[in-house]
Design an enzyme around this catalytic site. Structure first.
Site, PDB file in Angstrom:
ATOM      1  N   HIS A   1     -10.002   1.031   9.679  1.00 17.01           N
ATOM      2  CA  HIS A   1     -10.138   1.626   8.334  1.00 17.01           C
ATOM      3  C   HIS A   1      -8.982   2.588   8.052  1.00 17.01           C
ATOM      4  CE1 HIS A   1     -11.579   3.837   4.857  1.00 17.01           C
ATOM      5  NE2 HIS A   1     -11.274   4.934   5.532  1.00 17.01           N
TER       6      HIS A   1
ATOM      7  N   HIS B   1      -5.623   3.190   4.676  1.00 13.21           N
ATOM      8  CA  HIS B   1      -4.930   4.357   4.127  1.00 13.21           C
ATOM      9  C   HIS B   1      -3.406   4.331   4.227  1.00 13.21           C
ATOM     10  CE1 HIS B   1      -8.364   6.954   3.163  1.00 13.21           C
ATOM     11  NE2 HIS B   1      -8.956   6.482   4.251  1.00 13.21           N
TER      12      HIS B   1
ATOM     13  N   GLU C   1     -10.483   6.817  -1.633  1.00 17.38           N
ATOM     14  CA  GLU C   1     -11.351   5.860  -0.942  1.00 17.38           C
ATOM     15  C   GLU C   1     -11.779   4.670  -1.809  1.00 17.38           C
ATOM     16  OE1 GLU C   1     -11.801   5.713   2.158  1.00 17.38           O
ATOM     17  OE2 GLU C   1     -11.487   7.731   2.940  1.00 17.38           O
TER      18      GLU C   1
ATOM     19  N   SER D   1     -10.431  -1.820   3.077  1.00 14.08           N
ATOM     20  CA  SER D   1     -10.767  -2.116   4.471  1.00 14.08           C
ATOM     21  C   SER D   1     -12.167  -2.711   4.594  1.00 14.08           C
ATOM     22  CB  SER D   1     -10.647  -0.849   5.324  1.00 14.08           C
ATOM     23  OG  SER D   1     -11.610   0.101   4.922  1.00 14.08           O
TER      24      SER D   1
HETATM   25 FE    FE Z   1     -10.994   6.836   4.670  1.00 14.35          FE
END
Ligand code: FE
Ligand code: PHE
Length: 294
Positions: free
Chosen positions: A145, A150, A191, A210
């Site tokens: 993730h 990111h 996010e 993700s």
């Molecule tokens: Fe995160």
């Protein structure tokens, strides 16, 4: 994502691990005072590298038409998909592009430590990878993730600056007791953010990018509401932590995101506190919705 509970009270006494030995999931004893720790790359097993490869390939095959172009272009910088990247190598590439780097952490870290790292253009990446039985879903963010979700957008100069500003803003919000409001901004942009493009809506949020199922859901499903980015609207809106989001916020560009969040938030926190909170999924009267776009 930010830590709230457990991690906060763990000690940070230095513990060293031998060559090829890796601290167990969430071993905070091996972290330094800023919560950074060694990645200890040589301790990943062949099975762990293979799990990363399978996660990577599943997500990469879904990006076309659902992820924003900036993400798709940058994902190659993560390096060969067949193994968990070495953070020091990735940092070198990232430093050259936007002066960011990644640092290993044991898992979720306290808010203030998280903000402090971002403000220094250091992105904390969890060292451990999920178990094979967590292939579909893992409760806490793992290396997949954190890296796949990111890091690609940290190669985008505007987004990179936004993340640093968020870190500095977080340190300030801690002093103003406004972290809960600021966390909603992180949630609904970093996010779970969507961006409008000439070819339709696309995802740029790491939680979406993700996720096996939420990527298509966020862009294509008729279920959720999709509302234009509005700072105060976001700060008033609760979010879901155990299901797909019921509301997504849509930006027009990363420049819009950066500029809309540049003003001093001190008076904004004050006025948001005077207004009623909004439930995830709720639509306000007269509020324009973006249609699903596939
Ligand atoms: Fe995160
Ligand atoms: N402008 C914000 C403040 O003064 C800081 C911030 C920037 C927060 C970008 C989030 C994102 O508090």
């Amino acid at each position: 994502m930010l830590a709230n509970e457990k991690a906060v009270n763990q000690g940070v006494a230095p513990v060293t691990y031998g060559q090829g030995e890796r601290p167990p999931r969430g071993d905070y004893a091996s972290a330094r005072a800023d919560y950074a720790c060694d990645q200890n790359w040589s301790a990943y097993t062949a099975q762990e590298h293979d799990l990363y490869r399978r996660l990577y390939e599943r997500q990469a095959s879904q990006l076309e038409g659902l992820a924003c172009d900036e993400f798709i272009e940058a994902v190659q910088h993560l390096g060969a998909p067949h193994q968990i990247p070495r953070f020091d190598e990735l940092s070198e590439t990232l430093r050259r592009a936007t002066r960011w780097e990644v640092v290993a952490v044991p898992g979720l870290i306290p808010e203030e430590a998280f903000f402090a790292l971002l403000a220094k253009r250091k992105f904390p990446v969890t060292g451990w990878i999920r178990k094979p039985e967590e292939f579909e879903y893992v409760v806490e963010p793992d290396v997949f993730h954190d890296l796949f979700g990111h890091v690609p957008l940290l190669f985008n100069p505007m987004f990179a600056d936004y993340m640093q500003a968020y870190g500095a803003g977080g340190l300030k919000a801690s002093r103003l007791d406004a972290c809960e409001l600021l966390a909603r901004l992180y949630w609904y942009t970093v996010e779970f953010g969507l961006i409008d493009t000439p070819r339709g809506l696309r995802a740029y949020g790491a939680g979406i990018l993700s996720s096996a199922g939420e990527l298509r859901h966020s862009v294509c499903s008729p279920q959720p509401s999709r509302v234009a980015f509005d700072l105060q609207r976001i700060m008033r809106t609760r979010y879901k932590i155990d299901s797909y989001q019921a509301t997504y916020f849509v930006i027009e560009s990363f420049q819009q995101l950066f500029e809309a969040t540049s003003p001093d938030f001190t008076p904004i926190y004050r006025s948001v506190r005077e207004l009623p909170q909004i439930d995830a999924g709720a639509v306000l009267p007269g509020e324009r919705q973006y249609a699903a776009s596939c």
